[in-house]
Each structure stands twice: as structure tokens, then as C-alpha cells.
Design a protein around this motif. Structure first.
Motif, PDB file in Angstrom:
ATOM      1  N   SER A  85      -9.250  -6.446   0.143  1.00 37.43           N
ATOM      2  CA  SER A  85     -10.414  -5.742  -0.483  1.00 37.43           C
ATOM      3  C   SER A  85     -10.088  -4.214  -0.529  1.00 37.43           C
ATOM      4  O   SER A  85      -9.289  -3.685   0.252  1.00 37.43           O
ATOM      5  CB  SER A  85     -11.603  -5.967   0.252  1.00 37.43           C
ATOM      6  OG  SER A  85     -11.836  -5.422   1.569  1.00 37.43           O
ATOM      7  N   GLY A  86     -10.907  -3.442  -1.341  1.00 33.05           N
ATOM      8  CA  GLY A  86     -10.643  -1.984  -1.334  1.00 33.05           C
ATOM      9  C   GLY A  86     -10.891  -1.473   0.213  1.00 33.05           C
ATOM     10  O   GLY A  86     -10.249  -0.454   0.066  1.00 33.05           O
ATOM     11  N   LYS A 102      -8.100   9.508  -0.406  1.00 32.57           N
ATOM     12  CA  LYS A 102      -8.523   8.252  -0.191  1.00 32.57           C
ATOM     13  C   LYS A 102      -9.970   8.397  -0.494  1.00 32.57           C
ATOM     14  O   LYS A 102     -10.705   7.346  -0.841  1.00 32.57           O
ATOM     15  CB  LYS A 102      -8.559   7.755   1.173  1.00 32.57           C
ATOM     16  CG  LYS A 102      -9.272   8.457   2.300  1.00 32.57           C
ATOM     17  CD  LYS A 102      -8.899   7.600   3.573  1.00 32.57           C
ATOM     18  CE  LYS A 102      -9.612   8.520   4.713  1.00 32.57           C
ATOM     19  NZ  LYS A 102      -9.169   9.989   4.919  1.00 32.57           N
ATOM     20  N   ASP A 128      -8.824   3.709  -6.286  1.00 31.28           N
ATOM     21  CA  ASP A 128      -8.806   2.451  -6.964  1.00 31.28           C
ATOM     22  C   ASP A 128      -7.610   2.342  -7.545  1.00 31.28           C
ATOM     23  O   ASP A 128      -6.874   1.070  -7.679  1.00 31.28           O
ATOM     24  CB  ASP A 128     -10.028   2.543  -7.937  1.00 31.28           C
ATOM     25  CG  ASP A 128     -11.310   2.275  -7.729  1.00 31.28           C
ATOM     26  OD1 ASP A 128     -11.594   1.889  -6.572  1.00 31.28           O
ATOM     27  OD2 ASP A 128     -12.405   2.517  -8.444  1.00 31.28           O
ATOM     28  N   CYS A 158      -7.543  -6.248 -11.218  1.00 31.80           N
ATOM     29  CA  CYS A 158      -6.760  -5.129 -10.693  1.00 31.80           C
ATOM     30  C   CYS A 158      -6.206  -4.483 -11.900  1.00 31.80           C
ATOM     31  O   CYS A 158      -5.975  -3.286 -12.111  1.00 31.80           O
ATOM     32  CB  CYS A 158      -5.761  -5.519 -10.052  1.00 31.80           C
ATOM     33  SG  CYS A 158      -6.197  -6.025  -8.058  1.00 31.80           S
ATOM     34  N   VAL A 175       0.888  -1.186   0.035  1.00 28.67           N
ATOM     35  CA  VAL A 175      -0.073   0.057  -0.075  1.00 28.67           C
ATOM     36  C   VAL A 175       0.719   1.192   0.095  1.00 28.67           C
ATOM     37  O   VAL A 175       0.659   2.110  -0.641  1.00 28.67           O
ATOM     38  CB  VAL A 175      -1.187   0.171   1.045  1.00 28.67           C
ATOM     39  CG1 VAL A 175      -1.748   1.325   1.285  1.00 28.67           C
ATOM     40  CG2 VAL A 175      -1.939  -1.182   1.081  1.00 28.67           C
ATOM     41  N   ILE A 195      -7.836  -1.904   2.048  1.00 27.34           N
ATOM     42  CA  ILE A 195      -6.755  -1.026   1.545  1.00 27.34           C
ATOM     43  C   ILE A 195      -6.906   0.378   1.974  1.00 27.34           C
ATOM     44  O   ILE A 195      -5.879   1.197   2.247  1.00 27.34           O
ATOM     45  CB  ILE A 195      -6.590  -1.215   0.064  1.00 27.34           C
ATOM     46  CG1 ILE A 195      -5.995  -2.514  -0.220  1.00 27.34           C
ATOM     47  CG2 ILE A 195      -5.547  -0.220  -0.421  1.00 27.34           C
ATOM     48  CD1 ILE A 195      -5.737  -2.896  -1.489  1.00 27.34           C
ATOM     49  N   LYS A 196      -8.195   0.767   1.665  1.00 23.57           N
ATOM     50  CA  LYS A 196      -8.696   2.058   2.268  1.00 23.57           C
ATOM     51  C   LYS A 196      -8.291   2.369   3.751  1.00 23.57           C
ATOM     52  O   LYS A 196      -7.808   3.452   4.118  1.00 23.57           O
ATOM     53  CB  LYS A 196     -10.082   2.479   1.795  1.00 23.57           C
ATOM     54  CG  LYS A 196     -10.455   3.926   2.281  1.00 23.57           C
ATOM     55  CD  LYS A 196     -11.838   4.238   1.811  1.00 23.57           C
ATOM     56  CE  LYS A 196     -12.220   5.612   1.892  1.00 23.57           C
ATOM     57  NZ  LYS A 196     -13.547   5.969   1.377  1.00 23.57           N
ATOM     58  N   SER A 237     -16.696  -2.566  -2.339  1.00 23.86           N
ATOM     59  CA  SER A 237     -15.535  -2.265  -1.656  1.00 23.86           C
ATOM     60  C   SER A 237     -14.939  -3.610  -0.834  1.00 23.86           C
ATOM     61  O   SER A 237     -13.961  -3.537  -0.591  1.00 23.86           O
ATOM     62  CB  SER A 237     -15.823  -0.807  -0.516  1.00 23.86           C
ATOM     63  OG  SER A 237     -16.580  -1.235   0.400  1.00 23.86           O
ATOM     64  N   THR A 274      -5.344   0.612  -4.773  1.00 24.62           N
ATOM     65  CA  THR A 274      -5.983  -0.624  -4.543  1.00 24.62           C
ATOM     66  C   THR A 274      -5.537  -1.480  -5.567  1.00 24.62           C
ATOM     67  O   THR A 274      -4.945  -2.771  -5.109  1.00 24.62           O
ATOM     68  CB  THR A 274      -7.555  -0.760  -4.409  1.00 24.62           C
ATOM     69  OG1 THR A 274      -8.007   0.316  -3.544  1.00 24.62           O
ATOM     70  CG2 THR A 274      -8.083  -1.963  -4.275  1.00 24.62           C
ATOM     71  N   SER A 275      -5.428  -1.284  -6.830  1.00 20.18           N
ATOM     72  CA  SER A 275      -5.273  -2.169  -7.939  1.00 20.18           C
ATOM     73  C   SER A 275      -3.715  -2.189  -8.013  1.00 20.18           C
ATOM     74  O   SER A 275      -3.175  -3.501  -7.862  1.00 20.18           O
ATOM     75  CB  SER A 275      -5.574  -1.402  -9.222  1.00 20.18           C
ATOM     76  OG  SER A 275      -5.061  -0.336  -9.673  1.00 20.18           O
ATOM     77  N   ASN A 300      -2.471  -4.507  -4.702  1.00 19.74           N
ATOM     78  CA  ASN A 300      -3.051  -5.897  -5.034  1.00 19.74           C
ATOM     79  C   ASN A 300      -2.156  -6.625  -6.062  1.00 19.74           C
ATOM     80  O   ASN A 300      -1.679  -7.848  -5.851  1.00 19.74           O
ATOM     81  CB  ASN A 300      -4.416  -6.141  -5.151  1.00 19.74           C
ATOM     82  CG  ASN A 300      -5.209  -6.165  -4.053  1.00 19.74           C
ATOM     83  OD1 ASN A 300      -4.733  -6.157  -2.958  1.00 19.74           O
ATOM     84  ND2 ASN A 300      -6.448  -5.848  -3.961  1.00 19.74           N
TER      85      ASN A 300
END
Length: 625
Positions: free
Chosen positions: A364-365, A338, A345, A310, A187, A368-369, A301, A348-349, A352
Motif C-alpha cells: 500500500s501507499g 515523501k 505516488d 499503478c 522502493v 511504501i511511504k 493510503s 508507490t506506483s 509496485n
């Protein structure tokens, strides 16, 4: 209305005459505004810069779905007036740091109530209340925990009386770039990549493989280093900045993907020593990904995207962020948020995809958020309880009973006396506080031949000492101006070292912030080298610069700051980005309430007080600030 009926005539008269400034209309703020108008407060001004996000709706009950995208302050006002149409509420969709809200503005209120979610804004309101000599009620929540602190100049501790540890902790650069082993490492790398591609480039956030990895000793990294010297023999890629590479490709998502997740990974694999005791990463190719053929894009999410999903999200986000960047002009940049769907996104992508490459579990989103924004889930009932306590402490202050006021802590579990809400006596001001003492002073250890004027301004005065627009004069009998808040006046000084102005050991710098009506004397303590290669170290006063050996181990007054605050054991730390504000860089954003409150750091005196209040020690007690 039951509380209003229970108030005596004198208290009701005080309510009618009281003019309240409420700063923040997020989780606490919505509950607080509702409580104020139902209690009988009729003259309220409200400041909040934020707009309503769909994620706010599960606990900020003054907002509805149709309000998404609108000003929190304006909608909160409209909703609160339905509870009491006779109330006079003025809403400001603006930053509390705006020059419009200066000293005269603060002096126009009877009391100030904070419902903020970041330290920078709290510091600023604290200083403005001290300058205006107006009582302040500070508050905060984090999950099931909460606290309320009444503050009055000369009577109680101010918000900054206790030193706060640095808000941001980081991981070793070599771990982030070369050998991630936890989702949080991916992240952090993804957020760095966002800045490299679209935001403010920072050399310390370079996402390229790190050839200065401490593990690459002797001949361990020779092949990689030789390859770098000749260009990248494996991938055929010249080693250049990520931004330069992206610009050359026209922000082509496929080319960027293959550079980051194929060619750079091949380059890492050439550093063979790194993988003797680790699982080696695997390269990915944009056109040959796991999950290929799944054309649908998960949007919930809570879903964990496949690698193919992703990559699809990555392509879509790069295209959209490229457009956003182009709209900012030639020298424009994006700031990661965020709550910007494309920015989130993207992270997140990317996180991952990198996690998959290194054999790390995908998230998951939502997860990660939470990591990217350093988020603690917000609890609606916690906000409601704390808002109620704020009103009760406010009523004591208005009744002239400050001596009856308490710091009130909301605990996760009952203490030995079966209480969740625990009141504690207010502490007096700290005599050597560099904010509220009669002659504010602090000392800064640094090497004057290595620290520039710009570092003094941005990292020390603004970043650590929380000034907004400082003016700095050297107390040398000549009145030499080092820094001016007037644009362009001292711009030529920025890249010069402090030693160029004869600043040395024991030099006194008079620092003024006219917006905050705050003056601070900074005493320079010359140090050739600081522990951990820190750029500077701020301490409370001169006597603390060289503490006795028996005090050094327990001293909490000195706080180091460095561009790289790392240890070899950082893998268990949470990255505290304070992205609600970006602590000082985004000082204009003061109340998103984090959509979910960010945790802040524990101060030893507060922890001791909470332990006493709870009737014992607690390892998971944290200060809410």
C-alpha cells in the motif's frame, strides 16, 4: 497550572526571567510548547521551517485541518497563546541553519530546547550551544521509545561526543538494478528513478540493467553485452541515460513505461544465467496490463493498487512532475519529498509495478511511504511523556541544580524495577571529542592522489563532520587556502586532487566554520587503498589510525564512508535515507518530525547504558537521536 502552583517564588522568578529558544514544532514540539506556557514560561522563541501536513494532525495537537499548508511555527504560537495569553512567543518560519541565527542570537537565551527530527540540525544546535555556552536539552522519540539528554559545555557529553555510525546503508547496485527480491529493493529503485528523471542525476543510482553484475562471469552475460555493443537488438533501444531518453520522448509516460518495464526487462532476460535459480521477471506493456478496465483510482493510503491503477497513477504523476520540473528553469531539478503527493505516488506506483514484474508482493501507499522515508510510527503519548520530562530537566537547570539532572530513557516495557522511565547519570565530556574538546582534532584516512578538494568539502567536512560553510587552510607555513566559504574564491580548486597542493601524510588542515564558531584540525593519513574501496575513513585521533589487534575488533571510533557502502548480506538491512534532511544535502529542512519519526543508529555506549537501566540485555534497544 498545578505545576505552576507547586513552584516556589524563586523558581517562578527564574521562569519569568528565563528566555527559551525552542527548535522544532513537530510531534515533541507541540507538546513541549503547550507544557512551557502552562508551566509559566512567558518568553519563548520558536523556530521551524516546516509546514503542516494532514498526516501531522493525529498527534500534533496544536494543529487542525484548517491549518494544513500553514507554518508550523506560526500556528503553534497562535494555538499555545490560547493556553496562556500572557506568554510572549516569537515564531520564526525559517531554517535553524540560517545565518540570521548566529552566535549572538544563541547568546540571547537562557536555555535551548531541541525538538528536532534529524541529525544535521541537532549537530548544528549542539555546536551553537557550545559556542555560546548555553545549556541545551536534547530529546527524541521513536515509536514507544524516547530519551531526554541535558547538555552543558564542560560538564556533560555533547551530542557529538559519541561517534555515530553512517546514517545511510544501501543495497548492492546489482541487486537493485537486476535481481530485486524484496519490496524495499523496488522502493529504492523507484526513488533512484525519480532522481534520474526529475532530480539530481547520480551515476551510482542508474536504474538501467547492470552489465557488471558479479554473477555475469565468463560467458554468462555475453549475449547481453554483445547486444549492448550493437544497441539493444531486442528492444531497438540505444543504451543511454534515463534522463536523456525521457527528454527525447518529451516525458511521454507510455514510452518511458515501455522502456523501463518492457524493453529493459527483455534485456535482463537475455542475461540467462541470472535466472537459472531465480524466478525470471515478466515484461509488461502499457496497453496490456493486469486489471485493465478498472478506471477508478484508489486514493486511500491503505489501498494496494492494481497494476493498471499503478500505470494510471504513473502517467498522472509523470505529467505533473514534468510541469513542476519545467517551472524550475533550464537547469532546475526536483527534490524527492515523501510528503509531496505526486512524488510519493510516483514512487508507490513505480515500486509496485517493478514488484509485480519480479513476483514480489505489492504494498500500500502507506507501507511504501514508511519504507521510502525510513519511518517508525509516531506515538502521541510518547511525545507527550518526553515533552514533560524536558520541562522537568529544564526546571532543574534553571534552579542551578545541574548535578541533579539525568539522562532519562523511556522504554518499551518496564525494567526489573517496574519502571518505564529510567534516569541515568550524565556522562562527562569525552576528552578527544572533535567538537567539544579544548583542541578539536580528528584524523582522516584517504588517498590524496584520488580524493579531490570537492570531496573533502562536500563529503568529509560537510557530509561527515557536519560543517555548514567550511574554510580550509593548509598548515604549511604559507597559509595556502584550499577551500573558501566565499562564493567563487576557490572554485578552481574543486576538481584538483589534494596531492596537487602537496597535501600528504600527516598534513594538518585547519578547518573553520564561522557560522558555527567552530574550528577543527583535520590530520591527513595517507592510505593507498581503504577496506571496501571506501573513499575515506574518519577517526577520532592519530592513535586510533592503527589500533592494536586486540582493540581493532571492538573499536567504534573509526567510521568508514563510501559512495557504495554495501555487503553481500545487505538484504536484511533497512535503507536509512534520512530523507527528513537527506542528512546533509537537505540541511535546511529540520523538523518535519518525519510525520513519523525516523529511526537513527545505535551507539554502543548508549546501548550499554540502556541495558543497565533496563536491568538486562535487549536486542531491540535503539538509541533515539
Amino acid at each position: 497550572m498545578a505545576l505552576t502552583a507547586a513552584l516556589g517564588s524563586e523558581q517562578m522568578d527564574a521562569l519569568n526571567k528565563c528566555k527559551v529558544l525552542m527548535v522544532g514544532a513537530g510531534g515533541i514540539g507541540c507538546e513541549l510548547l503547550k507544557n512551557l506556557v502552562l508551566t509559566g514560561f512567558t518568553d519563548i522563541e520558536l523556530i521551524d521551517l516546516d509546514t503542516i501536513d494532514v498526516s501531522n494532525l493525529n498527534r500534533q495537537f496544536l494543529f487542525r485541518k484548517e491549518h494544513v499548508g500553514k507554518s508550523k511555527a506560526e500556528v503553534a504560537k497562535e494555538s499555545a497563546l490560547k493556553f496562556n495569553p500572557d506568554a510572549k512567543i516569537k515564531a520564526h518560519h525559517d531554517s535553524i541553519f540560517s545565518s540570521e541565527f548566529g552566535l549572538d542570537f544563541f547568546k540571547g537565551f537562557t536555555i535551548i530546547l531541541n525538538a528536532l527530527d534529524n541529525r544535521a540540525a541537532r549537530n548544528h544546535v549542539n555546536r551553537m550551544c557550545l559556542a555560546a555556552d548555553i545549556p541545551l536539552v536534547e530529546s527524541g522519540t521513536a515509536g514507544y521509545l524516547g530519551q531526554v539528554n541535558p547538555i552543558k559545555k564542560g560538564v556533560t557529553e555533547c551530542y557529538e561526543c559519541q561517534p555515530k555510525p553512517p546514517a545511510q546503508k544501501s543495497f548492492p547496485g546489482c541487486t537493485i538494478r537486476n535481481t530485486p527480491s524484496e519490496p524495499i529493493h523496488c522502493v529504492v529503485w523507484a526513488k533512484h528513478l525519480f532522481n534520474q528523471l526529475f532530480g539530481e542525476e547520480d551515476p551510482d543510482e542508474d536504474v538501467s540493467p547492470d552489465t557488471e553484475d558479479p554473477e555475469l562471469t565468463a560467458d554468462a552475460g555475453k549475449a547481453a553485452l554483445d547486444a549492448e555493443a550493437k544497441k539493444d537488438a531486442i528492444g531497438g533501444i540505444e543504451r543511454k541515460s534515463t534522463r536523456a531518453w525521457a527528454v527525447e520522448t518529451g516525458y511521454n509516460a507510455e514510452k518511458i513505461f515501455n522502456k523501463l518495464f518492457r524493453d529493459d526487462i527483455k534485456y535482463l532476460l537475455s542475461m540467462e544465467t541470472l535466472w537459472k535459480e531465480r524466478r525470471p521477471p515478466q515484461c509488461l506493456d502499457f496497453h496490456d496490463l493486469p486489471g485493465k478496465g478498472n478506471q477508478s483510482l484508489s486514493v486511500r493510503s491503505t489501498d494496494v493498487w492494481s497494476v493498471q491503477e499503478c500505470a494510471d497513477h504513473f502517467s498522472r504523476c509523470v505529467s505533473k512532475l514534468k510541469q513542476d520540473l519545467a517551472g524550475r528553469g533550464d537547469n532546475g531539478m526536483l527534490v524527492w519529498d515523501k510528503d509531496d503527493h505526486h512524488a510519493m505516488d510516483f514512487v508507490t506506483s513505480v515500486a509496485n509495478i517493478r514488484a509485480y514484474i519480479f513476483g514480489i508482493s505489492l504494498k500500500s501507499g502507506f507501507e511504501i511511504k514508511s519504507m521510502a522515508g525510513n519511518i517508525i510510527p509516531a506515538i502521541a503519548t510518547t511525545n507527550a511523556i518526553i515533552a514533560g520530562v524536558i520541562v522537568m530537566e529544564t526546571l532543574k537547570i534553571l534552579a542551578g541544580k545541574l548535578d541533579k539532572c539525568k539522562q532519562v530513557y523511556l522504554n518499551r516495557v518496564p525494567n526489573d524495577r517496574k519502571r518505564l522511565l529510567v534516569p541515568c547519570a550524565l556522562d562527562p565530556p569525552k576528552p578527544k571529542c572533535y567538537v567539544c574538546s579544548s583542541k578539536p582534532e580528528c584524523s582522516v584516512r584517504l588517498n590524496t592522489s584520488k580524493v579531490t578538494v570537492k570531496t573533502l568539502q562536500d563529503k568529509i567536512l560537510k557530509g561527515h563532520l557536519n560543517m555548514i560553510a567550511p574554510d580550509v587552510e593548509i598548515d604549511d607555513g604559507k597559509g595556502t587556502i584550499l577551500i573558501s566559504s566565499e562564493e567563487g574564491e576557490t572554485e578552481d580548486n574543486e576538481e584538483k586532487f589534494l596531492s596537487d597542493f602537496n597535501v600528504g601524510n600527516s598534513t594538518r588542515l585547519k578547518c573553520d566554520d564561522f557560522l558555527q564558531n567552530y574550528t577543527l584540525v583535520v590530520i591527513v593519513v595517507q592510505e593507498e587503498k581503504l577496506e571496501g574501496d571506501a573513499e575515506f575513513e574518519v577517526v577520532g585521533d592519530m592513535s586510533e589510525c592503527h589500533p592494536a589487534e586486540d582493540e581493532a575488533a571492538t573499536s567504534t571510533n573509526g567510521v568508514s564512508s563510501s559512495a557504495k557502502q554495501t555487503t553481500d548480506e545487505d538484504d536484511d538491512l533497512v535503507v536509512l535515507d534520512d530523507l527528513e534532511i537527506d542528512d546533509t544535502k537537505q540541511a535546511g529542512v529540520e523538523n518535519s518530525e518525519s510525520r513519523k519519526r525516523p529511526a537513527e543508529d545505535l551507539e554502543p555506549p548508549v546501548m550499554a547504558k540502556r541495558r543497565a537501566a533496563e536491568g538486562g540485555d535487549s536486542e531491540d534497544v535503539i538509541e533515539i537521536s
